[in-house]
Design a protein around this motif. Sequence first.
Motif, PDB file in Angstrom:
ATOM      1  N   LEU A 125       0.831  -1.212   0.000  1.00  0.00           N
ATOM      2  CA  LEU A 125       0.000   0.000   0.000  1.00  0.00           C
ATOM      3  C   LEU A 125       0.861   1.256   0.000  1.00  0.00           C
ATOM      4  O   LEU A 125       0.575   2.220  -0.716  1.00  0.00           O
ATOM      5  CB  LEU A 125      -0.936   0.000   1.204  1.00  0.00           C
ATOM      6  N   ARG A 126       1.927   1.264   0.796  1.00  0.00           N
ATOM      7  CA  ARG A 126       2.806   2.435   0.846  1.00  0.00           C
ATOM      8  C   ARG A 126       3.466   2.694  -0.510  1.00  0.00           C
ATOM      9  O   ARG A 126       3.665   3.849  -0.899  1.00  0.00           O
ATOM     10  CB  ARG A 126       3.881   2.235   1.918  1.00  0.00           C
ATOM     11  N   TYR A 127       3.781   1.621  -1.210  1.00  0.00           N
ATOM     12  CA  TYR A 127       4.388   1.769  -2.543  1.00  0.00           C
ATOM     13  C   TYR A 127       3.459   2.571  -3.455  1.00  0.00           C
ATOM     14  O   TYR A 127       3.894   3.495  -4.158  1.00  0.00           O
ATOM     15  CB  TYR A 127       4.659   0.386  -3.127  1.00  0.00           C
ATOM     16  N   TYR A 128       2.171   2.231  -3.433  1.00  0.00           N
ATOM     17  CA  TYR A 128       1.235   2.908  -4.331  1.00  0.00           C
ATOM     18  C   TYR A 128       0.794   4.262  -3.779  1.00  0.00           C
ATOM     19  O   TYR A 128       0.447   5.166  -4.557  1.00  0.00           O
ATOM     20  CB  TYR A 128       0.033   1.997  -4.610  1.00  0.00           C
ATOM     21  N   ILE A 129       0.809   4.425  -2.467  1.00  0.00           N
ATOM     22  CA  ILE A 129       0.538   5.749  -1.898  1.00  0.00           C
ATOM     23  C   ILE A 129       1.611   6.729  -2.348  1.00  0.00           C
ATOM     24  O   ILE A 129       1.319   7.897  -2.668  1.00  0.00           O
ATOM     25  CB  ILE A 129       0.472   5.670  -0.353  1.00  0.00           C
ATOM     26  N   ASN A 130       2.843   6.261  -2.407  1.00  0.00           N
ATOM     27  CA  ASN A 130       3.948   7.112  -2.876  1.00  0.00           C
ATOM     28  C   ASN A 130       3.852   7.428  -4.363  1.00  0.00           C
ATOM     29  O   ASN A 130       4.600   8.268  -4.866  1.00  0.00           O
ATOM     30  CB  ASN A 130       5.293   6.436  -2.587  1.00  0.00           C
ATOM     31  N   ARG A 131       2.935   6.743  -5.037  1.00  0.00           N
ATOM     32  CA  ARG A 131       2.680   7.001  -6.457  1.00  0.00           C
ATOM     33  C   ARG A 131       1.299   7.610  -6.649  1.00  0.00           C
ATOM     34  O   ARG A 131       0.627   7.386  -7.651  1.00  0.00           O
ATOM     35  CB  ARG A 131       2.856   5.714  -7.258  1.00  0.00           C
ATOM     36  N   ASP A 132       0.890   8.366  -5.634  1.00  0.00           N
ATOM     37  CA  ASP A 132      -0.321   9.195  -5.679  1.00  0.00           C
ATOM     38  C   ASP A 132      -1.625   8.409  -5.731  1.00  0.00           C
ATOM     39  O   ASP A 132      -2.635   8.903  -6.258  1.00  0.00           O
ATOM     40  CB  ASP A 132      -0.255  10.172  -6.879  1.00  0.00           C
ATOM     41  N   LYS A 133      -1.630   7.198  -5.185  1.00  0.00           N
ATOM     42  CA  LYS A 133      -2.875   6.446  -5.052  1.00  0.00           C
ATOM     43  C   LYS A 133      -3.487   6.777  -3.682  1.00  0.00           C
ATOM     44  O   LYS A 133      -2.792   6.795  -2.668  1.00  0.00           O
ATOM     45  CB  LYS A 133      -2.625   4.945  -5.158  1.00  0.00           C
ATOM     46  N   ASP A 134      -4.783   7.022  -3.659  1.00  0.00           N
ATOM     47  CA  ASP A 134      -5.461   7.426  -2.421  1.00  0.00           C
ATOM     48  C   ASP A 134      -5.821   6.190  -1.592  1.00  0.00           C
ATOM     49  O   ASP A 134      -6.977   5.762  -1.539  1.00  0.00           O
ATOM     50  CB  ASP A 134      -6.726   8.219  -2.765  1.00  0.00           C
ATOM     51  N   LEU A 135      -4.816   5.624  -0.927  1.00  0.00           N
ATOM     52  CA  LEU A 135      -5.008   4.386  -0.168  1.00  0.00           C
ATOM     53  C   LEU A 135      -4.716   4.570   1.321  1.00  0.00           C
ATOM     54  O   LEU A 135      -4.712   3.600   2.077  1.00  0.00           O
ATOM     55  CB  LEU A 135      -4.095   3.285  -0.729  1.00  0.00           C
ATOM     56  N   ALA A 168      -9.885  -5.553   4.557  1.00  0.00           N
ATOM     57  CA  ALA A 168      -9.582  -4.139   4.325  1.00  0.00           C
ATOM     58  C   ALA A 168      -8.576  -3.989   3.187  1.00  0.00           C
ATOM     59  O   ALA A 168      -8.713  -3.109   2.327  1.00  0.00           O
ATOM     60  CB  ALA A 168      -9.041  -3.514   5.611  1.00  0.00           C
ATOM     61  N   TYR A 169      -7.584  -4.841   3.179  1.00  0.00           N
ATOM     62  CA  TYR A 169      -6.538  -4.801   2.156  1.00  0.00           C
ATOM     63  C   TYR A 169      -7.113  -4.981   0.750  1.00  0.00           C
ATOM     64  O   TYR A 169      -6.746  -4.266  -0.194  1.00  0.00           O
ATOM     65  CB  TYR A 169      -5.522  -5.888   2.480  1.00  0.00           C
ATOM     66  N   TYR A 170      -8.054  -5.898   0.605  1.00  0.00           N
ATOM     67  CA  TYR A 170      -8.630  -6.160  -0.713  1.00  0.00           C
ATOM     68  C   TYR A 170      -9.439  -4.972  -1.236  1.00  0.00           C
ATOM     69  O   TYR A 170      -9.620  -4.828  -2.447  1.00  0.00           O
ATOM     70  CB  TYR A 170      -9.506  -7.414  -0.674  1.00  0.00           C
ATOM     71  N   THR A 171      -9.926  -4.110  -0.337  1.00  0.00           N
ATOM     72  CA  THR A 171     -10.666  -2.939  -0.809  1.00  0.00           C
ATOM     73  C   THR A 171      -9.750  -1.964  -1.551  1.00  0.00           C
ATOM     74  O   THR A 171     -10.230  -1.082  -2.262  1.00  0.00           O
ATOM     75  CB  THR A 171     -11.345  -2.203   0.362  1.00  0.00           C
ATOM     76  N   ALA A 172      -8.432  -2.121  -1.373  1.00  0.00           N
ATOM     77  CA  ALA A 172      -7.486  -1.226  -2.044  1.00  0.00           C
ATOM     78  C   ALA A 172      -7.201  -1.651  -3.480  1.00  0.00           C
ATOM     79  O   ALA A 172      -6.635  -0.869  -4.255  1.00  0.00           O
ATOM     80  CB  ALA A 172      -6.173  -1.175  -1.259  1.00  0.00           C
ATOM     81  N   PHE A 173      -7.585  -2.862  -3.847  1.00  0.00           N
ATOM     82  CA  PHE A 173      -7.224  -3.372  -5.169  1.00  0.00           C
ATOM     83  C   PHE A 173      -7.811  -2.528  -6.300  1.00  0.00           C
ATOM     84  O   PHE A 173      -7.157  -2.299  -7.315  1.00  0.00           O
ATOM     85  CB  PHE A 173      -7.660  -4.829  -5.309  1.00  0.00           C
ATOM     86  N   ASP A 174      -9.049  -2.053  -6.119  1.00  0.00           N
ATOM     87  CA  ASP A 174      -9.670  -1.244  -7.169  1.00  0.00           C
ATOM     88  C   ASP A 174      -8.915   0.067  -7.376  1.00  0.00           C
ATOM     89  O   ASP A 174      -8.900   0.611  -8.485  1.00  0.00           O
ATOM     90  CB  ASP A 174     -11.134  -0.953  -6.832  1.00  0.00           C
ATOM     91  N   GLY A 175      -8.302   0.579  -6.312  1.00  0.00           N
ATOM     92  CA  GLY A 175      -7.522   1.806  -6.438  1.00  0.00           C
ATOM     93  C   GLY A 175      -6.148   1.583  -7.033  1.00  0.00           C
ATOM     94  O   GLY A 175      -5.553   2.501  -7.598  1.00  0.00           O
TER      95      GLY A 175
END
Length: 335
Positions: A125-135, A168-175
């Motif tokens: 999640l942190r990897y994609y947050i650092n790439r501007d994903k709203d997670l 909770a983690y799986y809810t991030a997949f769509d983002g």
Amino acid sequence: MKKTYYLFNPGRLSRKDNTLKFTPVDENGVEGSPKYIPIEGVSDFFCFGSLDANSALYNFLGKAGIAVHFFDYYEHYTGSFAPKEYLLAGKMQIEQTKRYIDRKKRLEIAKKFVSGAAFNMTKNLRYYINRDKDLTPVLETIEQYAQHIDNTSAIDELMGIEGNIRQAYYTAFDGIISTGFQMENRSKRPPQNEINAMISFGNMLCYTLCLSQIYHTQLNPTISFLHEPGYRRYSLALDIAEIFKPVLVDRLIFRLLNKKEIQARDFDHQVNSCLLKEPGRKTFVKAWEERINETFRHPVLKRHVSYKHLVKLECYKLTKHILGMEEYKPFKARW
């Protein structure tokens, strides 16, 4: 270097001198051109199609230390032919059983599996947050659940926390996935949509990888700590797979979908089910083999190891913990 062979087509596997001969057979019973596989180069077989073989062939495979893993139409793991467990040791089996029976010691190990898995999920999640994903909300939810891991007093309670974290983690997949596929809810047996189909297929590969690596240690794969041991189930592989699914399976799914290496045409939609077609499975397996054989510099060993070998190292760490040699610390991704 030995490699894993994936048999997607139905066929006949036989011995030809000191070589393996695989003859594909189509739905009409017509044989195709045989393929010859040097036995020295085989690690194990994954069979997704029906396999015709006799006891002489399995004796040959057993002496060579080659396992055969079987999967049904829905890509569920159904069982394995495993060579004689030549590394099993009485002392290890006794100590592993004692750790399972002792409620406090079992819970101690189980907590390690859940905390390692939760950390690796947050790393993704942190990897994609650092790439501007709203997670960030998902990350915070998981961290809140993870705070309760150390305070649990029963396996059921710990499994409940693990389930909440993963939900909770799986809810991030769509983002994370940007190609139009929707995760919706996690569904199994059979999966209901494309992402669920890939998760089920990838998790099955991860489970079987862990089982294969356990086989090369003194651990007994039927005695587990987080998951309940069950009849005809190698539940310790389920425990260890929890740690590696975020790193090996989920990251691979994100890559395959976001880079459009697997697309809508690679899925077979049936009533109440969705599965990968053969071309999609082959694409996934090719990427999987590349991933688990990819090497990195191990921060402790100070040398390059593959992710496949990393799973074996995890088994060795657990072995040392069970024998009272060294406290087990789960693998936590740093990259």
